[in-house]
Every structure is written in C-alpha cells, then in structure tokens.
Design an enzyme around this catalytic site. Structure first.
Site, PDB file in Angstrom:
ATOM      1  N   ASN A 110     -47.713 -15.036 -19.523  1.00  0.00           N
ATOM      2  CA  ASN A 110     -48.575 -14.138 -20.460  1.00  0.00           C
ATOM      3  C   ASN A 110     -47.124 -12.797 -20.743  1.00  0.00           C
ATOM      4  OD1 ASN A 110     -47.705 -10.919 -18.490  1.00  0.00           O
ATOM      5  ND2 ASN A 110     -47.430 -12.733 -17.272  1.00  0.00           N
ATOM      6  N   PHE A 114     -45.557  -4.061 -19.672  1.00  0.00           N
ATOM      7  CA  PHE A 114     -45.726  -3.291 -19.050  1.00  0.00           C
ATOM      8  C   PHE A 114     -47.048  -2.089 -19.837  1.00  0.00           C
ATOM      9  CE2 PHE A 114     -42.425  -2.995 -16.400  1.00  0.00           C
ATOM     10  CZ  PHE A 114     -41.989  -4.385 -16.121  1.00  0.00           C
ATOM     11  N   SER A 174     -39.527  -8.409 -14.142  1.00  0.00           N
ATOM     12  CA  SER A 174     -40.463  -8.620 -15.871  1.00  0.00           C
ATOM     13  C   SER A 174     -39.156  -9.507 -16.902  1.00  0.00           C
ATOM     14  CB  SER A 174     -41.271  -7.467 -15.590  1.00  0.00           C
ATOM     15  OG  SER A 174     -42.220  -7.441 -17.052  1.00  0.00           O
ATOM     16  N   ASN A 176     -40.936  -9.587 -19.942  1.00  0.00           N
ATOM     17  CA  ASN A 176     -41.536  -8.680 -20.773  1.00  0.00           C
ATOM     18  C   ASN A 176     -41.074  -7.128 -21.421  1.00  0.00           C
ATOM     19  OD1 ASN A 176     -42.941 -10.896 -21.216  1.00  0.00           O
ATOM     20  ND2 ASN A 176     -44.175 -10.742 -19.709  1.00  0.00           N
ATOM     21  N   THR A 177     -39.798  -6.912 -20.255  1.00  0.00           N
ATOM     22  CA  THR A 177     -38.928  -5.877 -20.976  1.00  0.00           C
ATOM     23  C   THR A 177     -37.608  -6.124 -21.055  1.00  0.00           C
ATOM     24  OG1 THR A 177     -40.848  -4.279 -19.682  1.00  0.00           O
ATOM     25  CG2 THR A 177     -38.606  -3.115 -20.209  1.00  0.00           C
ATOM     26  N   LYS A 216     -38.893  -6.347  -6.465  1.00  0.00           N
ATOM     27  CA  LYS A 216     -39.462  -7.296  -6.645  1.00  0.00           C
ATOM     28  C   LYS A 216     -39.029  -7.646  -7.669  1.00  0.00           C
ATOM     29  CE  LYS A 216     -43.703  -9.587  -8.584  1.00  0.00           C
ATOM     30  NZ  LYS A 216     -44.772  -8.555  -8.953  1.00  0.00           N
ATOM     31  N   ASN A 245     -41.952 -12.598  -9.339  1.00  0.00           N
ATOM     32  CA  ASN A 245     -42.426 -12.837 -10.070  1.00  0.00           C
ATOM     33  C   ASN A 245     -42.681 -13.924 -11.103  1.00  0.00           C
ATOM     34  OD1 ASN A 245     -43.356 -11.116 -12.614  1.00  0.00           O
ATOM     35  ND2 ASN A 245     -41.808  -9.576 -11.761  1.00  0.00           N
TER      36      ASN A 245
HETATM   37  C1  LIG Z   1     -50.924 -11.480 -16.714  1.00  0.00           C
HETATM   38  C2  LIG Z   1     -50.198 -11.000 -15.297  1.00  0.00           C
HETATM   39  C3  LIG Z   1     -49.433  -9.769 -15.868  1.00  0.00           C
HETATM   40  C4  LIG Z   1     -48.812  -9.311 -15.188  1.00  0.00           C
HETATM   41  N1  LIG Z   1     -48.635  -7.998 -14.983  1.00  0.00           N
HETATM   42  C5  LIG Z   1     -47.421  -7.363 -13.608  1.00  0.00           C
HETATM   43  C6  LIG Z   1     -46.745  -6.401 -13.759  1.00  0.00           C
HETATM   44  O1  LIG Z   1     -47.205  -5.430 -13.900  1.00  0.00           O
HETATM   45  N2  LIG Z   1     -45.595  -5.880 -12.726  1.00  0.00           N
HETATM   46  C7  LIG Z   1     -45.421  -6.722 -11.930  1.00  0.00           C
HETATM   47  O2  LIG Z   1     -44.404  -6.875 -10.484  1.00  0.00           O
HETATM   48  N3  LIG Z   1     -45.727  -8.426 -11.847  1.00  0.00           N
HETATM   49  C8  LIG Z   1     -46.560  -8.250 -12.432  1.00  0.00           C
HETATM   50  N4  LIG Z   1     -47.605 -10.009 -12.279  1.00  0.00           N
HETATM   51  C9  LIG Z   1     -46.387 -10.580 -12.104  1.00  0.00           C
HETATM   52  C10 LIG Z   1     -47.596 -11.635 -10.449  1.00  0.00           C
HETATM   53  O3  LIG Z   1     -47.800  -9.567  -9.657  1.00  0.00           O
HETATM   54  C11 LIG Z   1     -47.043 -12.505  -9.916  1.00  0.00           C
HETATM   55  O4  LIG Z   1     -45.623 -11.910  -9.405  1.00  0.00           O
HETATM   56  C12 LIG Z   1     -46.721 -13.650 -10.351  1.00  0.00           C
HETATM   57  O5  LIG Z   1     -48.258 -13.708 -12.212  1.00  0.00           O
HETATM   58  C13 LIG Z   1     -46.815 -14.522  -9.600  1.00  0.00           C
HETATM   59  O6  LIG Z   1     -47.885 -15.101  -8.360  1.00  0.00           O
HETATM   60  P1  LIG Z   1     -48.926 -16.172  -8.907  1.00  0.00           P
HETATM   61  O7  LIG Z   1     -48.911 -17.506  -9.744  1.00  0.00           O
HETATM   62  O8  LIG Z   1     -49.863 -16.263  -8.014  1.00  0.00           O
HETATM   63  O9  LIG Z   1     -49.975 -14.949 -10.550  1.00  0.00           O
HETATM   64  C14 LIG Z   1     -48.247  -9.767 -13.884  1.00  0.00           C
HETATM   65  C15 LIG Z   1     -48.793 -11.484 -13.837  1.00  0.00           C
HETATM   66  C16 LIG Z   1     -49.566 -11.750 -14.651  1.00  0.00           C
HETATM   67  C17 LIG Z   1     -50.429 -13.751 -14.878  1.00  0.00           C
END
Ligand SMILES: Cc1cc2nc3c(=O)[nH]c(=O)nc-3n(C[C@H](O)[C@H](O)[C@H](O)COP(=O)(O)O)c2cc1C
Length: 339
Positions: A110, A114, A174, A176-177, A216, A245
C-alpha cells in the site's frame, strides 16, 4: 463463513473491497448479528503500559483511519483497537490505485499516504462510540509539514487526542510520507522523542491523567539502528514501542506482478523482518519497556512467536484481511498455550 465473504470481496479492487467490508461490519453490528457471526474468544487478560487488555491481540493502525467503524470492529473480539493514523488536518493521500493484493504471498502493498479526515473528524467519531474496549489513537504528520516542523504536528495530535485515548501511538515509520522515516534516526529521533515526552507531561498536568505513548517503528533497520532506537526510547521515558510497520523491501515477493509497486509491503513477507526487530529491541530493553509486535501474523504460530520473542501484545492487519476474525481466536489460543 469468512472464506465465502472473502472470495466475493476479492473480486473487487482492494480499496473498494476494504470500504465495502467495513460497511458490512457496521451493518451487521447495527443489526445486532455481528457477535453471532464472530468466533467466541475466551478472555486472556494482560496488563501492559498500566492498561488492562481482555486479550493480547489487537487491530493495527490503518484499517480504521478515521475511527468511523469502531463499534463494528470493536465487536469482533479484538483485545484492543488502534485507530488512525490521523494527521492534524484532513488530506487526500496518494492517487488511486494505491493498494495491491498479493494473495500468493498473503500480502498487501500500500501507498495510501495517510489519507484521513483529520483530527476534528476523528475526535467527533471517538466521542460518539459505543465501543468500551481499549482504544489506541495513532498520530502522524501532514504531508505538507516539513520534517523540521514535524514536532508541531505530533504535539497537536497528542494534545488533541489525549483525553480520549487509552494510549497514543506516534507513527514515524510509514514509507508513504516522504522523509517521515528519517525521524527514526539520530538527533531527529532524540529531539522528537523529547518533544513528545514534553507534550505528554504537559497534558498529564493539564488533565490529571497519565496516558502512555508508544512509538511505531519500521522493520527496515539494521542492528545498530535498533540499538539506537531502544536507547533513545529508554532515555526519553517513552512507554512502549510498536514493531513494526510495513517494509520497503521486496526481496520476499521478487518476481510478483505487483512487486515493483511503490509503498509498504505487509503480511507474511514482513514476518521475519518484524521478528528480527522485536528480538533486537527485547535484547536491549528486556521487560523494562513493552513491545507490541506486529507484522506478518497470519496464524497462531506467527502470533505466538512474537510473544516468545518478547512482545507483550500483538496486532494484526493484513492477516485479518485474508483470514477474518477467526485469526483473532487462533492467535489468542496460540498465545494462551505459551503463557
Ligand atoms: C492498507 C494499509 C494501511 C496502513 N495504514 C497504516 C497507518 O495509517 N498507520 C500505521 O501506523 N500503520 C499503517 N499500516 C501498517 C499496519 O498497521 C501494520 O503495521 C503493518 O501492515 C504490518 O502488519 P501486518 O503484516 O499484520 O499487516 C497500514 C497497513 C496497510 C496494509
């Protein structure tokens, strides 16, 4: 049951499926049938950062960025829910498409960036919630805020959510920023953590309640980076660390049709990297500062291994998209076996 729903959802583009599923959860919740559709999860209470959690398996940030779906998600059996990332003012995020499924790898890439409706909207939603469980609120900085002024965005976030959150997460990881992850290193990190602590203590004085703050971090960090983060967290008195993350590495999905999409990779391929960071942090911090383990939990084993590595709580996101609420029960049961 979730398998059938998932097969239908996966026919839609990922972001549309995501929004549709959240609306479905809300709808089932309003009809009062969500409990019946969710697996029964026996309590496994744990106290972390001074908070009582009914079980150690939470929902990670990013699924409910605006706290629009707290009541429905809160009825699925999670031990806690983290909403956000929320930025001081609303922003649209990156152009679509910005979310890609890699089902062969139980993964997602992704680059949402934000997208969120800002602090005022989130607070209004949080104030209207019926959800009574543990609530984390994850705060970030707006894309247009230069890194050297990021402190001000994080201070705004912390002070705005302080009276509503059970814990606050500061997201510096993140991908993405642009430039955000630079805040995880050297003086930038130390200065930011000092400012965060200062804001937290100011709020504690003002509101007469101590709300723990967790930071985080990303999985893309070498051993020295992990040690540095651990010592900076300890020195500044931060209350917890969320690891991790998404990753910018594509090693685990090389050759996949979406492998070269920009953004953060999550799900099974980030499991090892996230575990490495948790182990590294635990080697430095022991039980002095709780670790919340997240990244690549897709079943009971991958949840239990994070607890064995030293995490006190875990969170799920991508695994939950692929497996549904059954994953929560499986993870709780696997963790119960090692308690
Ligand atoms: C579509 C998407 C959007 C996410 N948005 C955020 C976010 O806004 N803030 C954040 O701290 N992590 C965000 N994450 C990261 C997740 O909270 C998590 O840390 C990461 O995906 C690893 O865990 P997982 O393998 O269980 O997905 C996002 C992940 C995905 C897939």
């Amino acid at each position: 049951m979730y398998g059938v729903i998932r097969n239908l959802l996966f026919r839609l583009p990922p972001e549309q499926a995501h929004n549709f599923a959240l609306k479905g959860i809300d709808f089932a919740d309003r009809l009062g049938v969500l409990n019946a559709l969710s697996p029964k999860i026996d309590a496994l209470p744990v106290n972390v950062m001074g908070l009582d959690f009914p079980n150690p398996v939470g929902l990670a940030a990013g699924l409910d960025k605006n706290a629009d779906h707290l009541d429905g998600l809160g009825n699925l059996g999670f031990g806690f829910i983290e909403v956000g990332t929320v930025t001081p003012v609303a922003q649209p995020g990156n152009p679509k498409p910005r979310m890609f499924r890699l089902p062969e790898h139980q993964a997602i890439i992704n680059r949402m960036g934000f997208n969120n409706d800002g602090l005022d909207h989130l607070l209004e939603r949080v104030d209207k919630r019926r959800y009574k469980g543990v609530l984390g609120i994850n705060v970030g900085k707006n894309k247009d805020t230069p890194n050297d002024q990021s402190e001000s965005d994080y201070r705004k976030g912390i002070s705005a959510v302080y009276t509503r959150a059970d814990y606050i997460t500061v997201n510096v990881s993140s991908p993405n920023t642009p430039g955000l992850r630079d805040l995880q290193f050297g003086d930038s990190l130390k200065d930011l953590l000092i400012a965060i602590k200062d804001e937290q203590l100011k709020c504690e004085k003002e509101y007469g309640r101590y709300v723990p703050v967790a930071v985080k971090i990303a999985p893309d960090m070498d051993d020295e980076g992990i040690r540095f983060v651990a010592s900076a967290l300890r020195e500044t008195g931060i209350d917890g660390v969320i690891a991790t993350n998404t990753t910018v590495s594509r090693e685990a999905v090389a050759g996949h049709v979406h492998a070269n999409e920009a953004g953060g990779l999550s799900g099974a391929p980030v499991r090892e990297a996230s575990l490495r960071v948790i182990r590294g942090l635990y080697a430095e911090l022991g039980d002095s500062l709780p670790i919340i383990g997240v990244g690549g939990i897709t079943d009971g084993d991958s949840a239990a291994e994070k607890i064995r590595a030293g995490a006190k709580l875990v969170q799920v996101y991508t695994g939950f998209i692929y497996r549904g609420p059954e994953l929560i029960r499986e993870a709780v049961e696997a963790i119960r076996q090692i308690k």
